[in-house]
Design an enzyme around this catalytic site. Structure first.
Site, mmCIF file in Angstrom:
data_model
loop_
_atom_site.group_PDB
_atom_site.id
_atom_site.type_symbol
_atom_site.label_atom_id
_atom_site.label_comp_id
_atom_site.label_asym_id
_atom_site.label_seq_id
_atom_site.Cartn_x
_atom_site.Cartn_y
_atom_site.Cartn_z
ATOM 1 N N SER A 12 -20.556 12.098 -15.935
ATOM 2 C CA SER A 12 -19.374 12.734 -16.301
ATOM 3 C C SER A 12 -18.601 13.947 -15.632
ATOM 4 O O SER A 12 -18.929 14.624 -15.147
ATOM 5 C CB SER A 12 -19.706 13.568 -17.908
ATOM 6 O OG SER A 12 -18.444 14.197 -17.971
ATOM 7 N N HIS A 37 -17.788 8.135 -16.167
ATOM 8 C CA HIS A 37 -17.659 8.662 -17.779
ATOM 9 C C HIS A 37 -16.606 9.768 -17.612
ATOM 10 O O HIS A 37 -16.524 10.766 -17.028
ATOM 11 C CB HIS A 37 -18.792 9.292 -18.338
ATOM 12 C CG HIS A 37 -18.839 9.529 -19.820
ATOM 13 N ND1 HIS A 37 -18.894 8.615 -20.571
ATOM 14 C CD2 HIS A 37 -18.682 10.575 -20.283
ATOM 15 C CE1 HIS A 37 -18.890 8.966 -21.916
ATOM 16 N NE2 HIS A 37 -18.903 10.324 -21.726
ATOM 17 N N ASP A 39 -14.180 12.154 -20.369
ATOM 18 C CA ASP A 39 -14.310 13.040 -21.549
ATOM 19 C C ASP A 39 -12.965 13.547 -21.953
ATOM 20 O O ASP A 39 -12.438 14.374 -21.240
ATOM 21 C CB ASP A 39 -15.392 13.997 -21.538
ATOM 22 C CG ASP A 39 -16.797 13.497 -21.485
ATOM 23 O OD1 ASP A 39 -17.153 12.632 -22.501
ATOM 24 O OD2 ASP A 39 -17.749 13.945 -20.664
ATOM 25 N N MET A 41 -10.687 15.348 -24.342
ATOM 26 C CA MET A 41 -10.939 16.330 -25.624
ATOM 27 C C MET A 41 -9.636 16.749 -26.011
ATOM 28 O O MET A 41 -8.835 17.063 -25.067
ATOM 29 C CB MET A 41 -11.718 17.433 -25.233
ATOM 30 C CG MET A 41 -13.567 16.774 -24.754
ATOM 31 S SD MET A 41 -14.455 18.303 -24.738
ATOM 32 C CE MET A 41 -15.785 17.284 -24.019
ATOM 33 N N HIS A 70 -14.439 8.346 -22.884
ATOM 34 C CA HIS A 70 -15.013 8.621 -24.181
ATOM 35 C C HIS A 70 -13.885 9.577 -25.061
ATOM 36 O O HIS A 70 -13.503 10.680 -24.534
ATOM 37 C CB HIS A 70 -16.168 9.537 -23.763
ATOM 38 C CG HIS A 70 -16.997 10.083 -25.089
ATOM 39 N ND1 HIS A 70 -17.682 10.929 -24.878
ATOM 40 C CD2 HIS A 70 -16.635 9.982 -26.548
ATOM 41 C CE1 HIS A 70 -18.384 11.408 -26.095
ATOM 42 N NE2 HIS A 70 -17.464 10.694 -26.905
ATOM 43 N N MET A 72 -12.599 12.005 -27.453
ATOM 44 C CA MET A 72 -13.009 12.815 -28.563
ATOM 45 C C MET A 72 -11.871 13.438 -29.129
ATOM 46 O O MET A 72 -11.416 14.676 -28.895
ATOM 47 C CB MET A 72 -13.806 13.860 -28.064
ATOM 48 C CG MET A 72 -15.381 13.497 -27.851
ATOM 49 S SD MET A 72 -16.255 14.391 -26.494
ATOM 50 C CE MET A 72 -15.515 13.705 -25.171
ATOM 51 N N MET A 141 -24.543 10.531 -29.394
ATOM 52 C CA MET A 141 -24.551 11.751 -28.831
ATOM 53 C C MET A 141 -25.710 12.557 -29.052
ATOM 54 O O MET A 141 -26.248 12.787 -30.164
ATOM 55 C CB MET A 141 -23.161 12.591 -29.536
ATOM 56 C CG MET A 141 -21.960 11.889 -29.370
ATOM 57 S SD MET A 141 -21.367 11.806 -27.727
ATOM 58 C CE MET A 141 -21.435 13.637 -27.174
ATOM 59 N N GLY A 146 -17.829 18.493 -26.961
ATOM 60 C CA GLY A 146 -17.231 19.415 -26.548
ATOM 61 C C GLY A 146 -17.359 20.130 -25.359
ATOM 62 O O GLY A 146 -16.205 20.876 -24.712
ATOM 63 N N GLY A 148 -20.306 20.315 -21.661
ATOM 64 C CA GLY A 148 -21.079 20.017 -20.905
ATOM 65 C C GLY A 148 -22.392 21.145 -20.907
ATOM 66 O O GLY A 148 -22.141 22.084 -21.467
ATOM 67 N N GLY A 149 -23.455 20.741 -20.250
ATOM 68 C CA GLY A 149 -24.513 21.599 -20.204
ATOM 69 C C GLY A 149 -25.324 22.263 -21.243
ATOM 70 O O GLY A 149 -25.782 23.170 -21.440
ATOM 71 N N ASP A 177 -25.375 10.547 -24.517
ATOM 72 C CA ASP A 177 -24.400 11.298 -23.925
ATOM 73 C C ASP A 177 -24.696 12.588 -24.190
ATOM 74 O O ASP A 177 -24.764 13.052 -25.442
ATOM 75 C CB ASP A 177 -22.953 11.007 -24.256
ATOM 76 C CG ASP A 177 -21.856 11.654 -23.663
ATOM 77 O OD1 ASP A 177 -22.336 12.598 -22.585
ATOM 78 O OD2 ASP A 177 -20.802 11.449 -24.146
ATOM 79 N N GLY A 179 -26.990 16.353 -22.370
ATOM 80 C CA GLY A 179 -28.267 17.041 -22.136
ATOM 81 C C GLY A 179 -29.251 15.882 -21.321
ATOM 82 O O GLY A 179 -30.427 16.182 -21.432
ATOM 83 N N GLY A 199 -23.737 14.709 -16.821
ATOM 84 C CA GLY A 199 -22.668 15.487 -16.379
ATOM 85 C C GLY A 199 -23.201 16.653 -15.394
ATOM 86 O O GLY A 199 -23.349 16.488 -14.027
ATOM 87 N N SER A 200 -23.912 17.984 -15.966
ATOM 88 C CA SER A 200 -24.142 18.800 -15.254
ATOM 89 C C SER A 200 -25.540 18.242 -14.191
ATOM 90 O O SER A 200 -25.633 18.732 -13.225
ATOM 91 C CB SER A 200 -24.683 19.997 -16.152
ATOM 92 O OG SER A 200 -25.275 19.443 -17.169
HETATM 93 C C1 DX5 Z 1 -19.911 16.113 -24.306
HETATM 94 C C2 DX5 Z 1 -19.316 15.266 -23.579
HETATM 95 C C3 DX5 Z 1 -20.618 14.755 -22.615
HETATM 96 C C4 DX5 Z 1 -20.910 15.877 -21.540
HETATM 97 C C5 DX5 Z 1 -22.262 15.694 -21.076
HETATM 98 O O1 DX5 Z 1 -18.954 16.561 -25.232
HETATM 99 O O2 DX5 Z 1 -19.203 13.881 -24.069
HETATM 100 O O3 DX5 Z 1 -20.182 13.549 -21.704
HETATM 101 O O4 DX5 Z 1 -20.064 16.033 -20.103
HETATM 102 O O5 DX5 Z 1 -22.506 16.965 -20.043
HETATM 103 P P1 DX5 Z 1 -24.001 17.131 -19.784
HETATM 104 O O6 DX5 Z 1 -24.768 16.027 -19.068
HETATM 105 O O7 DX5 Z 1 -23.835 18.251 -18.853
HETATM 106 O O8 DX5 Z 1 -24.712 17.365 -21.046
HETATM 107 ZN ZN ZN Z 2 -19.047 11.782 -23.140
#
Ligand code: DX5
Ligand code: ZN
Length: 229
Positions: A12, A37, A39, A41, A70, A72, A141, A146, A148-149, A177, A179, A199-200
């Site tokens: 992501s 990916h 995101d 928002m 994605h 949101m 999910m 909302g 990452g991390g 998606d 954690g 992501g992280s």
């Molecule tokens: C959360 C996003 C995810 C997020 C995942 O709202 O949809 O795609 O970036 O990030 P990590 O892998 O750090 O949880």
């Molecule tokens: Zn996502």
């Protein structure tokens, strides 16, 4: 894009350098990413704001794999065509984003994209039952969307398992998606997921000028899942 259930890692770009998306995407693809990916928002459906269709269009030319967008956002229907025009391969909408999800999915396919359907952690898996013949991907999910991390919500593993049974032999990818790390990846893979968003856990420790950690991070997730086969 052909369908299969092989393991796909989808970094992501929410965890990438926002001032350098093009180079970040090229770096992470060179280091083994299967999909990218993206995101989106809106500060309304989720409590954070990222970017819109113009940014997606600008980064499209840097993506050689799959652009996995994605959304949101709510409302979502007025923006589907713009994200399709921006070059999304997969366009994922949330089942919670509006009262007419059936119509929304029709619009995604009519716009020429693979249709993805995302479920928040509090949404029961049964919500997708009437929609199985309208989707190409279901995104479970494993955090509240909302940011990452965040910490992986373990109760979603059982949802993935139930979803895998519901899907049967339909050509629908199961994406997870939130954690995803080398610790949580084997749990979701074993339950039936095939696209792992991270992501992280992918971008941590690396950069465009030092991209090797991206590759190490991706391989760590893959290797953790390899023990299952
Ligand atoms: C959360 C996003 C995810 C997020 C995942 O709202 O949809 O795609 O970036 O990030 P990590 O892998 O750090 O949880
Ligand atoms: Zn996502």
């Amino acid at each position: 894009m052909t369908f299969d259930r092989s393991l796909k890692i989808a970094p992501s770009i929410l965890s990438a350098d926002f001032a350098n998306f093009g180079a970040e995407i090229e770096a992470v693809e060179a280091q083994g990413a299967d999909w990218i990916h993206v995101d989106v928002m809106d500060g309304h459906f989720v409590p954070n704001i990222t970017f819109g269709p113009q940014l997606c269009k600008a980064i499209r030319k840097h993506i050689n794999t799959v652009m996995d967008v994605h959304l949101m956002i709510a409302p979502v229907d007025p923006y589907i065509q713009a994200f399709a025009d921006a070059g999304a391969d997969v366009l994922t909408v949330h089942v919670e984003a509006g009262p007419h999800i059936h119509r929304t999915l029709q619009a995604v396919r009519a716009a020429g994209c693979k249709a993805g359907l995302a479920l928040n952690p509090g949404t029961p898996v049964e919500a997708v039952a009437p929609l199985l013949d309208m989707v190409d991907l279901i995104c479970v999910m494993s955090v509240n969307p909302g940011f990452g991390g965040q910490k992986f919500i373990t109760s979603q593993v059982e949802k993935i398992r139930q979803l895998r049974a519901m899907i049967g032999d339909r050509p629908i990818n199961i994406e997870v998606d939130g954690g995803v790390t080398p610790e949580t990846a084997p749990l979701v893979r074993e339950a039936g997921a095939d696209v792992l968003v991270a992501g992280s856990a992918v971008f941590n420790g690396g950069s465009v000028s030092d991209p090797a950690p991206y590759g190490q991070n991706i391989r760590a997730i893959r290797t953790a899942c390899d023990v299952l086969v």
